[in-house]
Design an enzyme around this catalytic site. Structure first.
Site, short mmCIF file in Angstrom:
data_model
loop_
_atom_site.label_atom_id
_atom_site.label_comp_id
_atom_site.label_asym_id
_atom_site.label_seq_id
_atom_site.Cartn_x
_atom_site.Cartn_y
_atom_site.Cartn_z
N ARG A 1 0.82 -1.21 0.00
CA ARG A 1 0.00 0.00 0.00
C ARG A 1 0.85 1.26 0.00
O ARG A 1 0.55 2.21 -0.72
CB ARG A 1 -0.95 -0.02 1.20
CG ARG A 1 -2.08 -1.00 0.98
CD ARG A 1 -2.99 -1.16 2.18
NE ARG A 1 -4.06 -2.10 1.84
CZ ARG A 1 -5.05 -2.43 2.66
NH1 ARG A 1 -5.11 -1.93 3.88
NH2 ARG A 1 -5.98 -3.28 2.25
N TYR B 1 -6.56 -1.45 -6.79
CA TYR B 1 -5.80 -2.62 -6.26
C TYR B 1 -5.07 -2.29 -4.97
O TYR B 1 -4.97 -1.16 -4.58
CB TYR B 1 -4.96 -3.30 -7.32
CG TYR B 1 -3.81 -2.62 -8.01
CD1 TYR B 1 -3.29 -1.41 -7.62
CD2 TYR B 1 -3.24 -3.27 -9.11
CE1 TYR B 1 -2.22 -0.86 -8.30
CE2 TYR B 1 -2.16 -2.71 -9.79
CZ TYR B 1 -1.66 -1.50 -9.38
OH TYR B 1 -0.61 -0.96 -10.04
N GLU B 2 -4.66 -3.36 -4.28
CA GLU B 2 -4.11 -3.23 -2.92
C GLU B 2 -5.11 -2.57 -1.97
O GLU B 2 -4.74 -1.92 -1.01
CB GLU B 2 -2.78 -2.45 -2.91
CG GLU B 2 -1.72 -2.98 -3.86
CD GLU B 2 -1.33 -4.42 -3.62
OE1 GLU B 2 -1.65 -4.95 -2.54
OE2 GLU B 2 -0.74 -5.03 -4.52
N GLY B 3 -6.40 -2.81 -2.23
CA GLY B 3 -7.45 -2.24 -1.39
C GLY B 3 -7.97 -0.94 -1.98
O GLY B 3 -7.22 0.02 -2.12
#
Lengths: 571, 571
Positions: free
Chosen positions: A295, A427-429
């Site tokens: 992140r 992506y990555e949350g």
């Protein structure tokens, strides 16, 4: 056409050595590295990136990754570039000393992250996933896994992936169905389907290590029943070299809006051989180590893609001539048109804010053990990820606008950045995942203590600016002071809502508010640092204009968002 | 996959008959059409669009237009759809009665414009350019040109294009080099190269009429030396049917970020036969008629593309289940997640604002001759074009976000809208061109009189809202009142700057401020109209939520932008 890439070395020199009022690298590493060392590393990375990675960006987009007979192939040049990247030591540089790496501090790694992404974001994802897995294995893996797998990742011989998502389990990891069944020999049989696996297969390295989140027999339902497994593409032979092919296959690769040079795979596991990492049921905790790294990495990616788009727009605007420019001599380039100038300053001032916050986040992690800055570091991870990636989408759109009609033509190359950037807030949350993490675990749960720590730190900068006899410093101080007041009132509103839909209905606006404020703070620090010089040169003057612009065009968003946050969910 | 298209008939019924406190269509047409007539026309268009145009949207994107042996071909189905469109009378419906068309009022044409674009924006551009040329020829062409060309455009047999841009003459039309030389027979020989010609060649109709801006011998330099010419692809024979091929060829077509179903051509004129439209030197004036029509049309296109993206996101969110939704029963779809709900309301409330302003703009043009609303209409053209197209880019990005990872996969289809939308703030004059027109000619030049007319009109709505006993009405009135105050202060700052770089450095923020404010006004009108009902049904309640959301999330941007405008150019 791939545009030239100019590594932002002077900005990093300023950030490492001056912007924070001291040599930030020396402080963060207890003297192990200095700002000068750091700048030298950045310059070396920049040279490599500009000459080896940047020229491949266009072919990555045009040709892209392709799947043939079960094997993913990258365009010509990618494998050679990856080998050169490894040989130059850039994978090992990223890894912690405990894993056999060079253990570069976070402040420098922020800069490296930007540079790999700015020169070639699709390529950089390969490195980013390996780096994340290195941190995850270093935190939890057994000695056997460290010897067999971690060492190969740290040397760069093999690459790593992160296998979370399934068709019915994206944001909700608790719904994961992939099963891992223990075998007599201590290994596990892993079966299931994983989707959206970045660099899930490729031909740039001889082996791939998948880190797979799976459920064990009789495990509790939901996220607590998940464990973490290492599943290699090829099982290591007795010598530790890639041997027998494991039962993991690439079912398909995605046809995406952007980052075509990064293969996004559907992976099918059919009783593939895996090895447990950490404890049974400890999968999510292990994955969070990797996710935190990834992140923060997204923040650096946002900075890199944004800066590349800005550089290309600025270069075009400096060359292109069109019409008479108000109050300028005939033949002035379009960069002098008031609105083109506005767009360029808008981009540049946001890139600087992201870049500075990235270095500062790295510094907070560097000092977490000694200065107790861990809480603030954790606080900034979702902010940098959410705010910088959302702003990068808007910023790459502005870069198209500077090009006029040419911006819409794919050959111009600027549209690629706009297409590439669009995945970052997902992506990555997603941004909502970041904002829910922020407000739920890092604001409401501690009564706003960390937020208040931030506001207090900004107030110290305001006090410094007040002591300077300069118009931009005075304006910046005024603007930051008003922005802090709005941020405090938004935080109070959020705390009043508690863990309710009123809070979660405005969590993204709150995250954007804090990101925008933090960006303004970074500019405030830059103003103070520049005015500490005996005389201001052209670069100093440009920093003052950039800060003033951010204060007039971006920082006022804080007030808008505070009004939105105060309203809670509209129902 | 092309998503289903649901024509927004009920919104148009509300806008035509209720939102403005009266039957707006009846007022605007002196009783020639009523709100009911208008709604019926919209419903018919919607049925045609949903069944014939919408299904071709995906093939238009995937296959796109292609150039083979000098001839542009559209994907299978486009020619049939165009013929059906003509036969159903939709081209003729758009044309003014003076040109032999049905003369539908502007309020209805706003709705039609949205529907053609919402169902298939690439297809709609063909119609939009023909419609623009019809207006331009109707205003200035000789009887001969009217008989030979205008009649064929109005019937839809032939299509029209707009040839302004050259490699060195985009925003700066004064730099146009294409030459037209008079011949003995009264025709002109046109030579030069034009780029970015939308639907510049195709195979959906047997002839194409190019409206070309060119320079005549001995003409003064700059824009005053430009004249307008009709140049057909095929020269009409004695019977008026397409005969000999004219000397205009398609040199290439562009590989674009979006609207792949709309061929964008480079046209080469080599002593092609053309006919003068209007006076020598009157080219720019003639083209402005077409541009005004096309610019308003861009507002309708922004609404259409935005609504289509919103519809697809809303449908996905209503189906997709993922995780537990806060305070909702198990199994609730993601549409109920607080942040997905925020995104959907954010989109929907902006779509309504654009749509309403489009109808209102059409109404202002309808009443220009009788009620003297022409100045306000001209005022709103750049605002709608600039604000709606910029917001559409942000809105289609939100539609991707709702889809999570699936949004980045091209097969999902939502990314197409994001790609398609990006051209809108560029073509038909960039946002800066719109904002310079707005502040230079329509605000500063008349001392802010038209802006003040707008603020006064909004104040009347505030007064109506104040008289209603309702919380949303009260909040909306408060918010609008504060927004008007900010808009007045921004206008005063602009007038203080005068025609300087300080004004032009913030012209886009000022345009966005007025667009955002006008959108809030439209919602204020909707609140008043809904509360005039004896009881509120579900649709009414949804309108109140939408207005309340716009007031909390979008309208506060006015204050942010007012602060930016007040700062002038940052130098």
């Amino acid at each position: 056409m791939a545009s030239d890439y100019i590594p932002p070395v002077s900005d990093y020199a300023f950030l490492f050595g001056e912007a924070f009022g001291l040599d930030l690298v020396t402080r963060g590493t207890g003297g192990a590295f200095s700002a000068e060392d750091a700048t030298e590393i950045i310059a070396g990375a920049g040279e490599f990136a500009a000459s080896v990675l940047a020229p491949l960006e266009t072919v990555g987009d045009r040709v892209g990754a392709r799947l043939e007979d079960g094997q993913v192939h990258l365009p010509d040049g990618f494998a050679e570039a990856y080998q050169a990247f490894v040989e130059a030591g850039w994978v090992t540089a990223e890894a912690p000393e405990s894993a056999g790496g060079d253990g570069l501090p976070g402040s420098i790694r922020a800069g490296l992250g930007e540079i790999w992404n700015g020169s070639n974001a699709a390529f950089a994802l390969c490195w980013l996933l390996s780096a994340g897995q290195i941190h995850a294995l270093d935190a939890a893996a057994s000695d056997e896994i460290r010897e067999t797998y971690l060492s190969k990742l740290v040397s760069g011989e093999w690459t790593g992936t992160m296998n979370l998502t399934e068709p019915e389990a994206g944001t909700d990891l608790g719904a994961i169905r992939t099963m891992a069944t223990p075998r007599d020999d201590g290994s596990w049989g892993v079966s299931g389907q994983k989707i959206f696996i970045t660099w899930g297969d490729h031909d740039v390295a001889p082996n791939i290590v998948h880190l797979v989140l799976a459920r064990t027999p009789d495990a509790p339902a939901g996220a607590k029943g998940l464990s973490l497994f290492v599943v290699p593409k090829f099982l290591p032979d007795a010598a530790g070299e890639p041997g027998e092919r494991n039962a993991v296959t690439t079912a398909s690769i995605e046809h995406k809006l952007g980052i075509h040079g990064s293969p996004t795979c559907v992976l099918a596991y059919e009783d593939a051989t895996g090895y447990l990492v950490g404890e049974v049921g400890g999968g999510l905790a292990g994955m969070f180590v990797m996710m935190n790294s990834a992140r923060a990495g997204m923040g650096f990616q946002a900075t890199g893609i944004s800066d590349r788009a800005y550089q290309q727009a600025a270069a075009y605007a400096a060359e292109r001539r069109q019409g008479v420019v108000l109050d300028r001599a005939p033949g002035a380039p379009i960069a002098e048109h008031p609105d083109v100038r506005r767009l360029l300053l808008s981009m540049q001032s946001r890139v600087f804010a992201m870049r500075a916050l990235g270095v500062y986040l790295g510094d907070l992690f560097d000092r977490a053990d000694t200065d107790g800055t861990g809480a603030l570091a954790e606080f900034f991870v979702p902010i940098l990820k959410g705010w910088a990636t959302e702003d990068a989408v808007a910023l790459t759109s502005d870069a198209i606008q500077v090009h006029g009609g040419m911006g819409f033509i794919e050959e111009t190359g600027i549209a690629q950045h706009y297409r590439d950037a669009r995945i970052m807030p997902i992506y990555e949350g997603t941004t909502a995942i970041q904002s829910n993490d922020l407000i739920g675990r890092k604001v409401i749960r501690n009564g706003g203590a960390t937020a208040e720590e931030l506001f207090g730190a900004i107030e110290q900068t305001v006090a410094v600016l007040r002591g300077l006899d300069d118009a931009v410093a005075a304006r910046t101080a005024d603007r930051l002071e008003r922005a802090i007041a709005s941020a405090r009132s938004a935080t109070a509103a959020l705390l009043g809502f508690g863990q309710t839909r009123d809070a979660y209905g405005v969590s993204v606006p709150y995250l954007m508010l804090l990101g925008t404020l933090a960006g303004g703070w970074m500019h405030g620090l830059a103003v103070a640092a520049v005015l500490a010089h005996d005389a201001q040169d052209a670069a100093d003057a440009a920093r003052l204009v950039s800060a003033d612009f951010y204060g007039a065009h971006h920082l006022p968003r804080v007030h808008m968002l505070a009004e939105t946050v105060a309203a809670g969910e509209v129902a």
